[in-house]
Design a protein around this motif. Structure first.
Motif, PDB file in Angstrom:
ATOM      1  N   LEU A   1      17.036 -12.864   5.257  1.00 49.17           N
ATOM      2  CA  LEU A   1      16.033 -13.085   4.203  1.00 49.17           C
ATOM      3  C   LEU A   1      16.055 -12.002   3.125  1.00 49.17           C
ATOM      4  O   LEU A   1      15.512 -12.205   2.042  1.00 49.17           O
ATOM      5  CB  LEU A   1      14.639 -13.198   4.812  1.00 49.17           C
ATOM      6  CG  LEU A   1      14.319 -14.567   5.398  1.00 49.17           C
ATOM      7  CD1 LEU A   1      13.145 -14.489   6.360  1.00 49.17           C
ATOM      8  CD2 LEU A   1      14.055 -15.574   4.285  1.00 49.17           C
TER       9      LEU A   1
ATOM     10  N   GLU B   1      15.324 -21.098  -2.505  1.00 46.19           N
ATOM     11  CA  GLU B   1      13.912 -21.073  -2.100  1.00 46.19           C
ATOM     12  C   GLU B   1      13.646 -21.948  -0.873  1.00 46.19           C
ATOM     13  O   GLU B   1      12.876 -21.577   0.017  1.00 46.19           O
ATOM     14  CB  GLU B   1      13.028 -21.504  -3.275  1.00 46.19           C
ATOM     15  CG  GLU B   1      11.615 -20.991  -3.195  1.00 46.19           C
ATOM     16  CD  GLU B   1      11.512 -19.464  -3.148  1.00 46.19           C
ATOM     17  OE1 GLU B   1      10.641 -18.972  -2.399  1.00 46.19           O
ATOM     18  OE2 GLU B   1      12.267 -18.764  -3.835  1.00 46.19           O
TER      19      GLU B   1
ATOM     20  N   LYS C   1      14.720 -19.994   2.149  1.00 47.96           N
ATOM     21  CA  LYS C   1      13.769 -18.899   2.406  1.00 47.96           C
ATOM     22  C   LYS C   1      12.510 -19.418   3.083  1.00 47.96           C
ATOM     23  O   LYS C   1      12.057 -18.858   4.080  1.00 47.96           O
ATOM     24  CB  LYS C   1      13.368 -18.219   1.087  1.00 47.96           C
ATOM     25  CG  LYS C   1      14.280 -17.167   0.620  1.00 47.96           C
ATOM     26  CD  LYS C   1      13.670 -16.482  -0.594  1.00 47.96           C
ATOM     27  CE  LYS C   1      14.595 -15.425  -1.128  1.00 47.96           C
ATOM     28  NZ  LYS C   1      14.036 -14.719  -2.265  1.00 47.96           N
ATOM     29  N   ASP C   2      11.939 -20.479   2.526  1.00 53.34           N
ATOM     30  CA  ASP C   2      10.711 -21.042   3.096  1.00 53.34           C
ATOM     31  C   ASP C   2      10.907 -21.456   4.549  1.00 53.34           C
ATOM     32  O   ASP C   2      10.065 -21.176   5.401  1.00 53.34           O
ATOM     33  CB  ASP C   2      10.229 -22.238   2.272  1.00 53.34           C
ATOM     34  CG  ASP C   2       9.736 -21.852   0.893  1.00 53.34           C
ATOM     35  OD1 ASP C   2       9.481 -20.653   0.641  1.00 53.34           O
ATOM     36  OD2 ASP C   2       9.602 -22.760   0.037  1.00 53.34           O
TER      37      ASP C   2
END
Length: 188
Positions: A50, A56, A59-60
């Motif tokens: 991370l 995105e 990452k989420d």
């Protein structure tokens, strides 16, 4: 919320034991502690991943997985307790299916590598597989949550697909295993 840890060292583990969430003490080399350690190591590996620039969506997903892993470590530290729900493995499958649909079908075995984020993801995948093996050994001795093993199994599959996805997103192809590659081709 009150302070959870006001003192980091307690000296209670100096004899080679550690306290579980239910107050009992076990040897630091027990399967239960080994399983907690593997899951913690996996969570740390995801933390390193991370720290890389990532899409995105990835990452989420990884942050949510880190919370799941913390829950899983917590439930292993309290024998008979369950935090991780079965629907979390299904959630991983949904992410896996979405990402895998965007990748070319595999026709060859691939080697861990490509971009740095993909390589880190492959490392996390291998740690996940170890955590799964240790948790299975623990489960054979002391029943664990029915959601835990399927979750880790799906997670290792997802990490494999994320690694491929990260390579593709960076314009890097998978590193293909070459069956006929001989050691004589290695430069000295």
């Amino acid at each position: 919320m009150g302070h959870r840890l006001s003192k980091i060292y307690t000296r209670t583990g100096d004899d080679g034991t550690t306290g579980l969430g239910n107050g009992s003490r076990v040897e630091k080399n027990s399967l239960r502690v080994e399983a907690m350690g593997c899951i913690d190591e996996l969570n740390a590996a995801l933390g390193i991943l991370l720290a890389e620039p990532l899409p995105e969506q990835i990452k989420d997903a990884l942050v949510h997985i880190q919370h799941d892993l913390f829950d899983l470590g917590g439930e292993i530290s309290i024998p008979g307790f369950q935090l991780l729900q079965a629907d979390r493995a299904t959630a991983l499958e949904e992410i896996l299916d979405t990402l895998n649909a965007q990748l070319p079908p595999l026709k060859e075995f691939i080697l861990p590598g490509g971009t740095r984020p993909a390589a880190l993801c492959h490392m996390a995948r291998t740690i996940c597989r170890r955590a799964e093996r240790v948790l299975l050994a623990l489960h054979r001795q002391h029943a664990t949550s029915p959601a835990a093993l399927p979750y880790l199994n799906r997670l290792s599959d997802l990490l494999f697909v994320i690694a491929r996805y990260l390579n593709q997103a960076a314009g890097q192809s998978d590193v293909l295993w070459q069956k006929q590659r001989s050691h004589s081709n290695i430069e000295k």
